[in-house]
Design an enzyme around this catalytic site. Sequence first.
Site, PDB file in Angstrom:
ATOM      1  N   HIS A   1       0.829  -1.202   0.000  1.00 30.70           N
ATOM      2  CA  HIS A   1       0.000   0.000   0.000  1.00 30.70           C
ATOM      3  C   HIS A   1       0.865   1.254   0.000  1.00 30.70           C
ATOM      4  CE1 HIS A   1      -3.080   2.904   1.036  1.00 30.70           C
ATOM      5  NE2 HIS A   1      -2.451   3.202   2.159  1.00 30.70           N
TER       6      HIS A   1
ATOM      7  N   GLU B   1     -10.744   2.313   3.331  1.00 33.72           N
ATOM      8  CA  GLU B   1      -9.496   1.602   3.614  1.00 33.72           C
ATOM      9  C   GLU B   1      -9.848   0.337   4.379  1.00 33.72           C
ATOM     10  OE1 GLU B   1      -6.142   5.122   3.612  1.00 33.72           O
ATOM     11  OE2 GLU B   1      -6.692   4.226   5.533  1.00 33.72           O
TER      12      GLU B   1
END
Length: 407
Positions: A126, A192
């Site tokens: 990420h 997220e």
Amino acid sequence: MPESWLDIAPDSPFGLHNLPYGVFSEPGDPGPRTGVAVGAHVLDLGAAARAAGSPFADAVSGPSLDGLLAAGRPVWEQVRATVLRWLTDPAREEGVRPHLIGRDRVRMHMPFTVGDYVDFYSSEHHATNVGRIFRPDSAPLTPNWKHLPIGYHGRAGTVVPSGAPVVRPCGQRKGPDDPAPVFGPSRRLDIEAEVGFVVGAPSRRGGRVPVGGFADHVFGAFLVNDWSARDLQAWEYVPLGPFLGKSFATSVSPWVVPLQALEAARVEPPVRDPEPLEYLRDAKDEPWGLDLALEVRINGHVVARPPFAQMYWTPAQQLAHMTVNGASVRTGDMYASGTVSGPEPGQRGCLLEMTWGGREPLKLPDGSERAFLEDGDTVAISATAPGPEGSVIGFGEVTGSVRPAEE
């Protein structure tokens, strides 16, 4: 594992190897109470404990998990062992069955009272993707990233239970070519997919929790959706970090899976290079990487399957770093892993990555496209982990639907 007198489907994610805790109510109830998910049922834990005269009855009889969290690891283990005995001993059926309610009849609530909230940034995939999106001509990772778990303090007061609506936030935003900032609803609302951890036993202010002390302080794990307004975040975060782009809502799943249920899911974390400082090194033969398989759905359509096993920093290291300066943790403090992403495009845990900053929109089955979330979109995140004897440990899901901004 002995068989239960209760009819539990062999592939149930809430089987005897799991037994997660949550807070539920039924229509007409005077208030929420503590429960344990087992098969298609919820066990009213406080009522069952009082009926059996259990010594931990007071700890599990409140309208939240707070009392159980504060009781500490010996009580956590005692409660789990007792519930397992109740559900497998035929002699206990008559006393326990009246306290079982169908899960389809209950309403779930916030499982615990949130104290402090810290969010980390611990997926190398990420962080690398984000760096490449925003800094294409520079190294994707900042110089400190592989030396410490980066995190920030979030807002505990806007942690909300699964199913709570999420109102599109308003704030300042400024595009790179705009002459000045403007105010209005976020145009780049994101999700997220994360895993959260809740502290049970507190630590002493001025002391530290070593990596090896993780299981003495952390009660269990759950799912988190850290909603993010990327345009607000981009304008505000220099030089101090996330603020209004994150603080409007953080959703958590209703079931907390105890760490004891995740023993079979423990794996070695990725190789760290360079080797971290001594206080962050994994305890010998005690890895706390976790083999969790997440799934992200938008309006019922699967858009990603992020693998938690590839997280660079483990929850044990995150807790050690969070307390190494002498900061204490308290019962109900929670912290989240940061966005979970893997190396493949289908394993990215946020729309920022999935659409590469909005430049490559997702195509949904109804023919629509998404660069970021639209009003009316519903997001669901679920997860499973391997359990002993081929069982599956389920986390349930955390959901939320986007409502229009209140201007």
